[in-house]
Write an enzyme that holds these catalytic residues in place. Sequence first.
Site, PDB file in Angstrom:
ATOM      1  N   ARG A  49     101.329 131.362  78.109  1.00 11.93           N
ATOM      2  CA  ARG A  49     100.026 131.537  77.436  1.00 11.93           C
ATOM      3  C   ARG A  49      99.151 130.298  77.593  1.00 11.93           C
ATOM      4  NH1 ARG A  49     103.045 134.972  73.916  1.00 11.93           N
ATOM      5  NH2 ARG A  49     102.535 137.039  74.713  1.00 11.93           N
ATOM      6  N   ASN A  87     112.038 139.802  91.725  1.00 16.76           N
ATOM      7  CA  ASN A  87     112.660 138.464  91.801  1.00 16.76           C
ATOM      8  C   ASN A  87     113.970 138.363  91.011  1.00 16.76           C
ATOM      9  OD1 ASN A  87     112.500 135.304  91.888  1.00 16.76           O
ATOM     10  ND2 ASN A  87     112.567 135.843  89.706  1.00 16.76           N
ATOM     11  N   TYR A 152     127.335 137.627  96.344  1.00 14.09           N
ATOM     12  CA  TYR A 152     125.928 137.201  96.220  1.00 14.09           C
ATOM     13  C   TYR A 152     125.267 137.107  97.586  1.00 14.09           C
ATOM     14  CZ  TYR A 152     121.794 134.385  95.547  1.00 14.09           C
ATOM     15  OH  TYR A 152     120.495 133.941  95.573  1.00 14.09           O
ATOM     16  N   LYS A 156     122.040 139.234  99.183  1.00 14.82           N
ATOM     17  CA  LYS A 156     120.791 138.648  99.692  1.00 14.82           C
ATOM     18  C   LYS A 156     120.581 139.020 101.162  1.00 14.82           C
ATOM     19  CE  LYS A 156     119.262 137.194  95.940  1.00 14.82           C
ATOM     20  NZ  LYS A 156     117.933 137.395  95.372  1.00 14.82           N
TER      21      LYS A 156
HETATM   22  N1  LIG Z   1     118.114 128.946  92.589  1.00 15.20           N
HETATM   23  C1  LIG Z   1     118.416 129.083  93.870  1.00 15.20           C
HETATM   24  O1  LIG Z   1     118.998 128.179  94.504  1.00 15.20           O
HETATM   25  C2  LIG Z   1     118.000 130.330  94.613  1.00 15.20           C
HETATM   26  C3  LIG Z   1     117.992 130.297  96.005  1.00 15.20           C
HETATM   27  C4  LIG Z   1     117.614 131.437  96.707  1.00 15.20           C
HETATM   28  C5  LIG Z   1     117.256 132.584  96.019  1.00 15.20           C
HETATM   29  N2  LIG Z   1     117.280 132.592  94.662  1.00 15.20           N
HETATM   30  C6  LIG Z   1     116.905 133.839  93.974  1.00 15.20           C
HETATM   31  O2  LIG Z   1     115.798 133.589  93.148  1.00 15.20           O
HETATM   32  C7  LIG Z   1     115.753 134.581  92.119  1.00 15.20           C
HETATM   33  C8  LIG Z   1     115.493 133.881  90.801  1.00 15.20           C
HETATM   34  O3  LIG Z   1     116.614 133.056  90.485  1.00 15.20           O
HETATM   35  P1  LIG Z   1     116.475 131.612  89.848  1.00 15.20           P
HETATM   36  O4  LIG Z   1     117.036 130.650  90.789  1.00 15.20           O
HETATM   37  O5  LIG Z   1     115.114 131.403  89.314  1.00 15.20           O
HETATM   38  O6  LIG Z   1     117.559 131.721  88.675  1.00 15.20           O
HETATM   39  P2  LIG Z   1     117.433 131.856  87.097  1.00 15.20           P
HETATM   40  O7  LIG Z   1     116.730 130.685  86.527  1.00 15.20           O
HETATM   41  O8  LIG Z   1     118.831 132.135  86.658  1.00 15.20           O
HETATM   42  O9  LIG Z   1     116.524 133.148  86.887  1.00 15.20           O
HETATM   43  C9  LIG Z   1     117.008 134.446  87.079  1.00 15.20           C
HETATM   44  C10 LIG Z   1     116.101 135.418  86.370  1.00 15.20           C
HETATM   45  O10 LIG Z   1     116.561 136.763  86.636  1.00 15.20           O
HETATM   46  C11 LIG Z   1     116.763 137.419  85.402  1.00 15.20           C
HETATM   47  N3  LIG Z   1     117.830 138.417  85.469  1.00 15.20           N
HETATM   48  C12 LIG Z   1     119.078 138.244  85.958  1.00 15.20           C
HETATM   49  N4  LIG Z   1     119.769 139.380  85.817  1.00 15.20           N
HETATM   50  C13 LIG Z   1     118.940 140.284  85.224  1.00 15.20           C
HETATM   51  C14 LIG Z   1     119.083 141.626  84.820  1.00 15.20           C
HETATM   52  N5  LIG Z   1     120.229 142.304  84.967  1.00 15.20           N
HETATM   53  N6  LIG Z   1     118.024 142.247  84.236  1.00 15.20           N
HETATM   54  C15 LIG Z   1     116.859 141.567  84.071  1.00 15.20           C
HETATM   55  N7  LIG Z   1     116.668 140.299  84.437  1.00 15.20           N
HETATM   56  C16 LIG Z   1     117.703 139.668  85.010  1.00 15.20           C
HETATM   57  C17 LIG Z   1     117.101 136.305  84.427  1.00 15.20           C
HETATM   58  O11 LIG Z   1     116.850 136.748  83.112  1.00 15.20           O
HETATM   59  P3  LIG Z   1     118.027 136.873  81.995  1.00 15.20           P
HETATM   60  O12 LIG Z   1     118.485 135.484  81.709  1.00 15.20           O
HETATM   61  O13 LIG Z   1     117.328 137.531  80.873  1.00 15.20           O
HETATM   62  O14 LIG Z   1     119.120 137.702  82.597  1.00 15.20           O
HETATM   63  C18 LIG Z   1     116.122 135.232  84.865  1.00 15.20           C
HETATM   64  O15 LIG Z   1     114.849 135.500  84.347  1.00 15.20           O
HETATM   65  C19 LIG Z   1     117.074 135.323  92.200  1.00 15.20           C
HETATM   66  O16 LIG Z   1     116.874 136.553  92.856  1.00 15.20           O
HETATM   67  C20 LIG Z   1     117.952 134.404  93.029  1.00 15.20           C
HETATM   68  O17 LIG Z   1     118.942 135.118  93.733  1.00 15.20           O
HETATM   69  C21 LIG Z   1     117.637 131.492  93.951  1.00 15.20           C
END
Ligand SMILES: NC(=O)c1ccc[n+]([C@@H]2O[C@H](COP(=O)([O-])OP(=O)(O)OC[C@H]3O[C@@H](n4cnc5c(N)ncnc54)[C@H](OP(=O)(O)O)[C@@H]3O)[C@@H](O)[C@H]2O)c1
Length: 265
Positions: A49, A87, A152, A156
């Site tokens: 916000r 995402n 995982y 991806k």
């Molecule tokens: N961090 C990395 O190194 C990295 C690298 C490449 C790709 N990614 C991708 O980036 C994306 C975001 O991840 P992040 O790194 O930002 O991690 P993060 O901080 O853990 O965020 C993940 C988000 O996804 C939500 N989520 C997970 N499972 C869910 C479900 N069943 N229903 C609804 N929401 C759900 C989580 O909410 P809740 O806590 O409410 O579940 C949180 O908002 C993911 O797809 C991940 O695979 C991450």
Amino acid sequence: MHEARQFAVVTGASTGIGLELARCCLRQGFDVLIAADEPEIESAASKLREVGSGNIQTVQADLSTTEGVDKLYTAAQGRPVDILMANAGRGLGRAFLDQEFGKARKVIDTNITGTVYLIHKVGNDMRRRNSGRILITGSIAGFMPGSFQAVYNGSKAFLDSFSFALREELRDTNLTVTCLMPGATETEFFKRADMMDTQVGTAEKDDAAEVARAGFDAMMRGEGDIVTGMKNKLQSAAANVMPAGMLAKQHRKMAEPGTAKPQRS
Ligand SMILES: NC(=O)c1ccc[n+]([C@@H]2O[C@H](COP(=O)([O-])OP(=O)(O)OC[C@H]3O[C@@H](n4cnc5c(N)ncnc54)[C@H](OP(=O)(O)O)[C@@H]3O)[C@@H](O)[C@H]2O)c1
């Protein structure tokens, strides 16, 4: 009244890359509907916000289930979605046979099934209007067989591939599909995946805001994919030419439990 504004749906927006993607949308004057599974989505909305004057709506829904995706879709109340940012995702470390199967399945259901179901619903609406942008958060992990993170990385690989395929299918429309492929990024991800005793879990990582900004900009330009940062670009280029067995061996070095470097005090 807010109908004049553009409207973005961002999943997994409570923390990390998703929260930053939502911030990008608000800075550009969009209204946003943000979703996550846990109540933290409300504190994310409070943080957002402060960003802009756009309307922020929240939904708490488990996007690994069809009911959860339906709940999110219903919350949009038929408002045309200009941008869908698929995402939400979760990781899971440790050797596959040592993982609880329910947790491994949750990775597949969230990263793959929930994501494609949401894209199918919103994508069809976009195609009817012949307008819309879709950003899918894949990963450079999709290029590598992920020993000690096998499910995982497989999920991806699915998303990276799916994103390019969908983009090609829609090439004669006004819809665009962009795959954001981050490398290791500083978020809650590795803690939640139980990987804080691994090299990758404890290594220095990319900044989530920068990753999100690069993804948002690539999506607005209608590009097919974006790998952020030189190190990740090199890593993904190498993955395209190295044998899968060698990549799996390399992945062990960063994801096997016990590979964390001792922290300097
Ligand atoms: N961090 C990395 O190194 C990295 C690298 C490449 C790709 N990614 C991708 O980036 C994306 C975001 O991840 P992040 O790194 O930002 O991690 P993060 O901080 O853990 O965020 C993940 C988000 O996804 C939500 N989520 C997970 N499972 C869910 C479900 N069943 N229903 C609804 N929401 C759900 C989580 O909410 P809740 O806590 O409410 O579940 C949180 O908002 C993911 O797809 C991940 O695979 C991450």
